[in-house]
Design a protein around this motif. Structure first.
Motif, PDB file in Angstrom:
ATOM      1  N   PHE A   1      -7.190  11.379   4.391  1.00 17.06           N
ATOM      2  CA  PHE A   1      -6.935  11.182   2.967  1.00 17.06           C
ATOM      3  C   PHE A   1      -7.925  11.891   2.051  1.00 17.06           C
ATOM      4  O   PHE A   1      -7.573  12.253   0.952  1.00 17.06           O
ATOM      5  CB  PHE A   1      -6.861   9.685   2.645  1.00 17.06           C
TER       6      PHE A   1
ATOM      7  N   VAL B   1       4.222   7.341  -1.721  1.00 16.73           N
ATOM      8  CA  VAL B   1       2.779   7.485  -1.917  1.00 16.73           C
ATOM      9  C   VAL B   1       2.078   6.516  -0.985  1.00 16.73           C
ATOM     10  O   VAL B   1       2.276   5.294  -1.074  1.00 16.73           O
ATOM     11  CB  VAL B   1       2.385   7.208  -3.384  1.00 16.73           C
ATOM     12  N   LEU B   2       1.265   7.068  -0.070  1.00 21.07           N
ATOM     13  CA  LEU B   2       0.490   6.270   0.874  1.00 21.07           C
ATOM     14  C   LEU B   2      -0.905   6.095   0.301  1.00 21.07           C
ATOM     15  O   LEU B   2      -1.566   7.066  -0.058  1.00 21.07           O
ATOM     16  CB  LEU B   2       0.403   6.981   2.232  1.00 21.07           C
ATOM     17  N   THR B   3      -1.362   4.860   0.211  1.00 26.65           N
ATOM     18  CA  THR B   3      -2.668   4.549  -0.367  1.00 26.65           C
ATOM     19  C   THR B   3      -3.782   4.847   0.620  1.00 26.65           C
ATOM     20  O   THR B   3      -3.691   4.473   1.799  1.00 26.65           O
ATOM     21  CB  THR B   3      -2.720   3.065  -0.779  1.00 26.65           C
ATOM     22  N   GLN B   4      -4.820   5.513   0.149  1.00 20.83           N
ATOM     23  CA  GLN B   4      -5.967   5.829   1.004  1.00 20.83           C
ATOM     24  C   GLN B   4      -6.612   4.539   1.510  1.00 20.83           C
ATOM     25  O   GLN B   4      -6.428   3.471   0.940  1.00 20.83           O
ATOM     26  CB  GLN B   4      -6.988   6.664   0.243  1.00 20.83           C
TER      27      GLN B   4
ATOM     28  N   THR C   1       1.182  11.819  -0.749  1.00 22.68           N
ATOM     29  CA  THR C   1       2.620  11.625  -0.956  1.00 22.68           C
ATOM     30  C   THR C   1       3.374  12.331   0.164  1.00 22.68           C
ATOM     31  O   THR C   1       3.099  13.490   0.471  1.00 22.68           O
ATOM     32  CB  THR C   1       3.063  12.194  -2.318  1.00 22.68           C
TER      33      THR C   1
ATOM     34  N   SER D   1      -8.204  10.649  -1.812  1.00 19.02           N
ATOM     35  CA  SER D   1      -7.054  10.449  -2.695  1.00 19.02           C
ATOM     36  C   SER D   1      -5.830  10.044  -1.881  1.00 19.02           C
ATOM     37  O   SER D   1      -5.806  10.199  -0.656  1.00 19.02           O
ATOM     38  CB  SER D   1      -6.763  11.713  -3.505  1.00 19.02           C
ATOM     39  N   ASN D   2      -4.834   9.539  -2.565  1.00 19.95           N
ATOM     40  CA  ASN D   2      -3.589   9.138  -1.910  1.00 19.95           C
ATOM     41  C   ASN D   2      -2.819  10.360  -1.434  1.00 19.95           C
ATOM     42  O   ASN D   2      -3.048  11.474  -1.918  1.00 19.95           O
ATOM     43  CB  ASN D   2      -2.727   8.316  -2.867  1.00 19.95           C
TER      44      ASN D   2
ATOM     45  N   THR E   1       1.461  16.305  -0.864  1.00 23.72           N
ATOM     46  CA  THR E   1       0.141  16.503  -1.464  1.00 23.72           C
ATOM     47  C   THR E   1      -0.513  17.784  -0.970  1.00 23.72           C
ATOM     48  O   THR E   1      -1.110  18.530  -1.751  1.00 23.72           O
ATOM     49  CB  THR E   1      -0.768  15.289  -1.161  1.00 23.72           C
TER      50      THR E   1
ATOM     51  N   ARG F   1       1.271   0.296   9.078  1.00 20.40           N
ATOM     52  CA  ARG F   1       0.027   0.518   8.342  1.00 20.40           C
ATOM     53  C   ARG F   1      -1.079  -0.365   8.899  1.00 20.40           C
ATOM     54  O   ARG F   1      -0.871  -1.542   9.126  1.00 20.40           O
ATOM     55  CB  ARG F   1       0.252   0.186   6.876  1.00 20.40           C
TER      56      ARG F   1
ATOM     57  N   GLY G   1       0.793  -1.221   0.000  1.00 17.89           N
ATOM     58  CA  GLY G   1       0.000   0.000   0.000  1.00 17.89           C
ATOM     59  C   GLY G   1       0.823   1.267   0.000  1.00 17.89           C
ATOM     60  O   GLY G   1       0.292   2.360   0.140  1.00 17.89           O
ATOM     61  N   VAL G   2       2.146   1.133  -0.156  1.00 21.41           N
ATOM     62  CA  VAL G   2       3.048   2.285  -0.228  1.00 21.41           C
ATOM     63  C   VAL G   2       3.963   2.062  -1.425  1.00 21.41           C
ATOM     64  O   VAL G   2       4.487   0.966  -1.612  1.00 21.41           O
ATOM     65  CB  VAL G   2       3.890   2.431   1.057  1.00 21.41           C
TER      66      VAL G   2
END
Length: 159
Positions: free
Chosen positions: A118, A53-56, A124, A121-122, A81, A157, A43-44
């Motif tokens: 979040f 980038v961290l995934t929502q 960064t 959206s993701n 972001t 996470r 997820g990253v």
């Protein structure tokens, strides 16, 4: 290179990334970490080893520290972001060698990003070196033996 990845019943996953030499891009100093240490489907992601980038849909705790010899530095997680510093700063104080002055108890920057931040959206993030005094060497080369994990980044996470 050792990658630490574990899943607990609590629903928390973790990844440990080895550090690389810091870089300066467009006058911003970044701590750099080996993104190839991130497990698949974690997820990253990162395309440049300095921005992640961290995934929502998950909450994250980031812990990281660059390496330094000589000088003094401060560093903090930065939300690319939303263009803002996040979490708590870390500091490394001057000395001839980080391992002598700040051994396993060196300070790290820490940030918590809850899933509710979040907004669809993701996000960064990067670890930026914000204050430099003296003439620090922001590279890492073990002097006596191979030292894994210095500097390092840990990502926790929730699922």
């Amino acid at each position: 290179m050792t990658v630490s990845f574990m899943k607990k019943k609590s629903g928390v996953k973790t990844a440990m990334l080895n550090g690389l030499d810091s870089v300066t891009v467009s006058s911003v100093k970044y701590a750099v970490f080996d993104a190839s240490d991130i497990p698949a489907n974690f997820g990253v992601t990162s395309s440049n080893d300095r921005q992640f980038v961290l995934t929502q849909g998950s909450s994250y705790i980031l812990v990281g520290s660059p390496c330094m010899k000589g000088g003094t530095i401060s560093f903090q997680w930065y939300d690319e972001t939303n263009s803002q510093n996040i979490g708590f700063k870390g500091n490394l104080i001057s000395g001839s060698n980080q391992r002598n002055l700040n051994p396993q108890y060196r300070k790290s920057a820490v940030a918590y990003i809850p899933a509710s931040d979040f907004g669809g959206s993701n996000i960064t993030v990067s670890l930026r070196i914000t204050v430099v005094s003296g003439s620090p060497d922001l590279t890492f080369q073990p002097q006596f033996h191979s030292v894994g994990g210095l500097p390092c980044m840990q990502i926790l996470r929730t699922e």
